[in-house]
Design an enzyme around this catalytic site. Structure first.
Site, PDB file in Angstrom:
ATOM      1  N   SER A 264       0.835  -1.200   0.000  1.00 49.90           N
ATOM      2  CA  SER A 264       0.000   0.000   0.000  1.00 49.90           C
ATOM      3  C   SER A 264       0.872   1.253   0.000  1.00 49.90           C
ATOM      4  CB  SER A 264      -0.884   0.020   1.246  1.00 49.90           C
ATOM      5  OG  SER A 264      -0.070   0.257   2.381  1.00 49.90           O
ATOM      6  N   LYS A 265       0.219   2.374  -0.214  1.00 51.11           N
ATOM      7  CA  LYS A 265       0.940   3.649  -0.211  1.00 51.11           C
ATOM      8  C   LYS A 265       1.589   3.869   1.158  1.00 51.11           C
ATOM      9  CE  LYS A 265       0.151   8.590  -0.895  1.00 51.11           C
ATOM     10  NZ  LYS A 265       0.836   8.917   0.320  1.00 51.11           N
ATOM     11  N   ARG A 266       0.863   3.423   2.192  1.00 48.99           N
ATOM     12  CA  ARG A 266       1.392   3.594   3.548  1.00 48.99           C
ATOM     13  C   ARG A 266       2.731   2.865   3.734  1.00 48.99           C
ATOM     14  NH1 ARG A 266      -1.935   1.899   7.896  1.00 48.99           N
ATOM     15  NH2 ARG A 266      -3.735   2.125   6.521  1.00 48.99           N
ATOM     16  N   GLY A 268       4.940   2.382   1.469  1.00 50.49           N
ATOM     17  CA  GLY A 268       5.943   3.202   0.790  1.00 50.49           C
ATOM     18  C   GLY A 268       6.335   4.393   1.655  1.00 50.49           C
ATOM     19  N   ASP A 269       5.322   5.052   2.241  1.00 45.38           N
ATOM     20  CA  ASP A 269       5.600   6.218   3.082  1.00 45.38           C
ATOM     21  C   ASP A 269       6.467   5.819   4.279  1.00 45.38           C
ATOM     22  OD1 ASP A 269       4.102   7.698   1.376  1.00 45.38           O
ATOM     23  OD2 ASP A 269       2.294   7.746   2.630  1.00 45.38           O
TER      24      ASP A 269
END
Ligand code: GLU
Length: 506
Positions: A264-266, A268-269
């Site tokens: 998920s994008k999370r 990556g962050d």
């Protein structure tokens, strides 16, 4: 010659394209090109509540950056257009009506409150509510299977909200085949009568998707695993229409680098890597998400990495050009299980691609970075710099850190290295060295090396006593390429200037 292979990438424009979506597009592209087929882009924008205006352009720009352009799609070879489902809106009702007429679909007037109550009632009895033959004709539900034709018409005329549902068959073991997963069977009694058409005049994903795949003569549906549960309905829809179904291939998920579940994008962050191909600005929140392009990744290396997330060629070879991927790609070698995303491997691919790029091409990428810093050096000089540092670089953005000393006199010195290598007697030694250097006539790398080394040998001191402080003076730290190459590049005047600068400051 064009073959009958026609595949489509069918994203919904709900935001930026996740790398999982890019991989789906890539596999479709590779498959199409391998078989001289056609790669189609279709925008599935029937869900107006999730529509995001800049998402379609983002998708198109992403495919372009990845160098996997579509052959047919919005604004391009619109042979079976339009390619935006919102522009095909009128078409779908006709197909919903065909299914009503043939008995494969029916009107349902149930309110969401009534359905919630059904669900709750079932839960209380420890059961799951399924809107299919188990319940549809029991009388509690309001649909055209229990109402008379007149009653149905009256409700429709009165403007009551309705949906059109698919009438899934009872007591059948449906056999299906997936190109990646092999044979799959499902008991149709577990299937919901999915909504095909909504009262707002819009088809649902299922109806629009099947109708369009049929009308656009799609031969293979290659899509993410999250659509596997829709496959039985889709197969049944083809059957209900009397159409040949395309072949299906459901790609494995891209998984988190650590732990379980979908990337998920999370993730990556949290771990510091992008999950989108291009940077994306959310129009509403102004939040900017990082992209591979802007983070300095090469598109070809990025694509090579993505190709390996779920597929492998069965050999040791890992570096594949796009053409080689096209030749080698095979759905049979796509794995069934999820592929763990590995950010380090992504960097590794970039580094490999960095080494394989020509010095001239990399120089073209570095020149604008330099000019932004107000540095103008001729291309030949910059190319020599690039050639000496690229081995140590992962990104073009690393170039400056690795090479600033080719362009600027160091203003800072690595303290630890200076404490260790710049001794009380060093200044005197460097002064003498500056004198030696000023007398060197042939200022080539090989000759300065020879003359300086001869001088050191004649003085009967260790090489390190001279070479380390000299490197500190020229580079500011104990790093960088061959010292005499640097000397030859920056020239005699600047070399002496830097030695004097170090004597003054250290
Ligand atoms: N619109 C669907 C998506 O967003 C397409 C799924 C399919 O390829 O059938 O992924």
């Amino acid at each position: 010659m064009e073959s009958n292979v026609r595949v489509r990438f069918a994203p919904s424009p709900t935001g930026p394209l996740h790398i999982g979506g890019v991989r789906t597009a890539l596999y479709n592209y590779l498959f199409a090109k391998k078989y001289n087929g056609t790669f189609i882009l279709r925008i599935e924008d029937t869900d107006q509540t999730r529509y995001v205006a800049n998402a379609e352009q983002y998708i198109i720009d992403s495919l372009e950056w990845c160098n996997i352009p579509f052959d047919e799609g919005p604004g391009k070879n619109e042979k079976f257009g339009p390619y935006r489902q919102s522009e095909r809106k009128e078409l779908y009702k006709k197909y919903a009506d065909i299914l009503i007429d043939s008995g494969w679909a029916y009107y349902a007037f149930d309110t969401s409150e009534a359905l919630d109550a059904e669900r709750k009632g079932h839960e209380e009895e420890g059961k799951t509510f399924i809107y299919n033959w188990h319940n549809r004709e029991k009388g509690r539900l309001v649909n055209s299977l229990v109402l008379t034709a007149d009653e149905v018409q009256t409700k429709i005329n009165a403007g009551e909200n309705y949906v059109i549902r698919f009438k899934s068959p009872q007591d059948e073991i449906l056999k299906m085949e997936d190109e990646i997963r092999g044979n799959i069977t499902i008991d149709t009694n577990t299937l919901d009568d999915k909504i095909l058409f909504k009262s707002d005049g819009m088809p649902t994903y299922h109806l629009a998707n099947i109708v369009d795949d049929h009308l656009m003569e799609i031969s293979h549906v290659i899509r993410g695993e999250e659509w596997l549960p829709s496959m039985p309905l889709h197969i049944l829809l083809y059957r209900a229409f009397g159409w040949n179904a395309p072949k299906f291939a459901h790609l494995p998920l891209i998984l988190k680098p650590v732990g379980k579940g979908k990337l998920s994008k999370r993730d990556g962050d949290k771990l510091g890597f992008p999950v989108f191909p291009l940077a994306y600005t959310n129009d509403e929140t102004n939040e900017v998400s990082r992209g591979y392009k802007e983070d300095g990744y090469f598109a070809d290396g990025f694509i090579n990495m993505l190709a390996f997330l779920g597929w492998n060629p069965g050999t040791e070879q890992e570096i594949f050009s796009l053409d080689e991927l096209v030749q080698s790609f095979d759905l049979k070698r796509v794995s069934k299980s999820g592929a763990k995303f590995n950010p380090d491997k992504t960097k590794w691919f970039n580094q490999q691609y960095m080494q394989s790029k020509s010095d001239a091409a990399l120089t073209d990428l570095y020149l604008p970075v330099l000019s932004e810093k107000g540095i103008s050096k001729d291309k030949e000089f910059v190319q020599k710099v690039v050639s000496s540092i690229k081995e140590r670089a992962v990104f073009v953005t690393d170039f400056w850190d690795l090479s600033s000393f080719f362009f600027e006199t160091p203003t800072e010195f690595d303290e630890k290295a200076a404490n260790k290598n710049w001794k009380p007697e060093t200044a005197q030694l460097m002064q003498e060295l500056a004198q030696v250097i000023s007398n060197v006539e042939d200022f080539s790398s090989a000759n300065t090396e020879k003359e300086i080394k001869e001088w050191i040998t004649a003085k009967e001191i260790g090489f390190g006593k001279v070479m380390q402080p000299l490197r500190l003076a020229l580079v500011g730290k104990l790093a960088g390429p061959h010292l005499f190459d640097i000397i030859a590049m920056i020239g005699k005047v600047e070399t002496i200037n830097r030695i004097e600068n170090a004597i003054k400051n250290l």
